[in-house]
Design an enzyme around this catalytic site. Structure first.
Site, PDB file in Angstrom:
ATOM      1  N   LYS A  85      29.918  36.286  39.931  1.00 12.95           N
ATOM      2  CA  LYS A  85      30.158  34.940  39.941  1.00 12.95           C
ATOM      3  C   LYS A  85      29.139  34.140  39.505  1.00 12.95           C
ATOM      4  O   LYS A  85      27.968  34.505  39.811  1.00 12.95           O
ATOM      5  CB  LYS A  85      30.464  34.753  41.365  1.00 12.95           C
ATOM      6  CG  LYS A  85      31.167  33.436  41.751  1.00 12.95           C
ATOM      7  CD  LYS A  85      31.310  33.471  43.402  1.00 12.95           C
ATOM      8  CE  LYS A  85      31.938  32.039  43.766  1.00 12.95           C
ATOM      9  NZ  LYS A  85      32.227  31.936  45.521  1.00 12.95           N
ATOM     10  N   SER A 166      36.534  30.492  46.472  1.00  5.78           N
ATOM     11  CA  SER A 166      35.858  29.810  45.353  1.00  5.78           C
ATOM     12  C   SER A 166      35.586  30.940  44.311  1.00  5.78           C
ATOM     13  O   SER A 166      35.222  30.554  43.124  1.00  5.78           O
ATOM     14  CB  SER A 166      34.617  29.133  45.445  1.00  5.78           C
ATOM     15  OG  SER A 166      33.598  30.053  46.341  1.00  5.78           O
ATOM     16  N   SER A 190      36.095  32.882  50.684  1.00  2.62           N
ATOM     17  CA  SER A 190      35.969  32.570  49.075  1.00  2.62           C
ATOM     18  C   SER A 190      35.937  34.057  48.508  1.00  2.62           C
ATOM     19  O   SER A 190      35.973  33.993  47.083  1.00  2.62           O
ATOM     20  CB  SER A 190      34.647  31.825  48.763  1.00  2.62           C
ATOM     21  OG  SER A 190      34.809  30.788  48.991  1.00  2.62           O
TER      22      SER A 190
END
Length: 501
Positions: A85, A166, A190
């Site tokens: 990420k 996210s 997330s």
């Protein structure tokens, strides 16, 4: 042909060749990496799941193959390509942006300790995954999966649907076959939400089990990184590589005392004789999700689990305290991170600077504002009595008086619940139509949370959550593995344009 670990699975082989000969033998790391890079090139314009690829990925893969040929196999994930990420730093010449144009030049040359762990285990860093900008803390009206740097991540099951956030790009990329696995981060939902919505296994570890150093923060109280994979075993192998505290993180030695081989001893019989608490207060996301959950409960019982019903729990006070904690810690923790970056590359040095940058940058305000940032900027720091009280209340209510009490009162070893409902339609005008999830209790407590595919709703995946006390990752992985092996609910994405009539 030099072979990589069988963990690569048939999916990687299928990417490489349609020939029977190729599919009969696992690919080399170089071949697997080439295949994933080809899939990124072919599909990423559609999915927007990957922000950047590692220019050294193939070189690294060749080096892992040479090691294997010489008899050196570092771990079960040796040679396997993994996405990070894009709020996690790596030493490659890639910016770590959190999706924000303010950090587009943030090339640090540093490996986060978890990335160092992946390298030491022999993994290949494939690149950086798109995400909800600033890990979805900028605005309550945000679009999950949108960032100014990467655009909007699309769900590979139905393209007009959200990939959640996210860790949106991490979820969509692994589901779509753009990477063998990915690392996401979670503050509250997330990892587990995008994993569930993209038909994956996702593990949010106990806060502190995985170092938070060199990861763009929201909250040191709740932030953690964790694996997003297609199988429970893969998640366990990755956790084995990334677990462990470091002095700079301020984590306790408890993290190191729980560093272990999480894949060792995974058993199909792990559900036999265990008691699980059924969190009915986490149902109602949709009637069809509830129906899938009821089948999951039958499957758990069929594998020997005893189910105890738990109908009510008031999360309201926890949520209110959590808000005070997250906004206060965002302002302080983000400033500390920005201070560690190169001022020649990152001009924004505080949250106030980021707010000013966004106001001066039209693309950042293309779809939504930054009222959450502005609320955080008004907080008064760690000496504020309101923060001190909220931090103590939040952890107590979610942990000792929440998960711990539920388990004690029911005699259960873990809590089960639907992770969230199916993916909602992407709506840039009105923001997310998010219907809630089972993430807040473990997120605020800092306890582990595992989601495993439990089926689908009209082709959209939904996940089953296993929630346990602190440091219970091995238990949760074992429970999730037994459920996964008994049901095998995961299906490959279909890339439908829409399911609207």
């Amino acid at each position: 042909m030099t072979k990589i670990a069988c963990l690569a699975g048939a999916a990687v082989v299928a990417l490489l060749s349609t020939s029977a000969a190729a599919q009969a033998s696992p690919p080399t790391s170089e071949q697997a990496t080439q295949a994933y890079l080809a899939q990124i090139k072919a599909k990423n314009d559609l999915l927007r799941a990957v922000i950047a690829v590692n220019p050294a990925a193939l070189t690294d893969a060749k080096a892992r193959d040479a090691e294997r040929k010489a008899g050196k196999v570092r771990s079960a994930i040796h040679g396997l390509p993994i996405l990070l990420k894009d709020n996690i730093e790596s030493a490659e010449p890639l910016a770590t942006t959190a999706g924000s144009l303010a950090l587009k030049d943030n090339v640090t040359g540093r490996d986060a300790p978890l990335v160092k762990g992946l390298r030491e285990a022999g993994a290949v860093i494939l690149g950086k995954a798109n995400l909800s900008e600033w890990a979805n803390i900028r605005s309550n009206n945000s679009i999950s999966g949108w960032s100014a740097v990467g655009g909007t991540v699309r769900n590979p099951y139905v393209l007009d649907r959200s990939a959640c956030g996210s860790s949106s790009g991490s979820g969509a990329a692994v589901a779509a076959g753009l990477a063998w696995a990915a690392i996401g981060t979670e503050t509250d939902g997330s990892i587990t939400c995008p994993a569930a919505i993209n038909g994956l296994v996702g593990l949010k570890p106990t806060v502190g089990l995985v170092s938070r150093t060199h990861i763009i923060p929201i909250s040191h109280s709740q932030d953690t990184a964790g694996p997003m994979t297609t199988t429970v075993r893969d998640a366990a192998e990755i956790l084995t590589a990334i677990a462990g505290s470091d002095p700079a993180d301020g984590a306790t030695k408890a993290a190191d005392s729980h560093k272990t081989d999480y894949a060792k001893g995974l058993s199909k019989d792990a559900l036999k004789g265990v008691t699980l608490a059924v969190a009915r207060f986490y149902t109602g996301y949709s009637p069809k999700t509830d129906a899938v959950f009821e089948q999951a409960l039958k499957d758990l019982a069929a594998q020997g689990a005893t189910l105890v019903e738990l109908k009510e729990f008031d999360e309201g006070p926890i949520g209110r305290a959590e808000g005070v904690v997250l906004y206060t810690e965002l302002k302080v923790d983000l400033a500390a991170y920005l201070a560690s970056t190169d001022p020649a590359k990152v001009k924004t040095r505080t949250l106030a600077d980021v707010i000013a940058f966004n106001k001066a940058t039209p693309k950042e305000f293309e779809w939504f504002g930054q009222e959450s940032f502005e609320r955080a900027e008004k907080t008064k720091g760690y000496d504020d009595p309101d923060y001190i009280k909220a931090a103590a209340d939040a952890r107590r209510l979610a942990g000792p008086e929440g998960i711990d009490k539920i388990l004690k009162d029911t005699g259960a070893v873990a809590i089960v619940a639907p992770t969230t409902g199916p993916a909602w339609t992407i709506d840039p005008l009105n923001g997310d139509n998010y219907g809630g999830s089972s993430t807040t209790l473990p997120a605020v407590a800092g306890y582990p949370h595992l989601t495993v595919p439990m089926g689908d709703v009209t082709g959209l995946p939904v996940g089953l959550s296993f929630i346990g006390p602190a440091w219970s990752e091995k238990l949760l992985l074992n429970l999730g593995y037994a459920y996964e092996q008994a049901t095998m609910r995961r299906k490959a994405p279909t890339f439908k344009t829409t399911i609207a009539p």
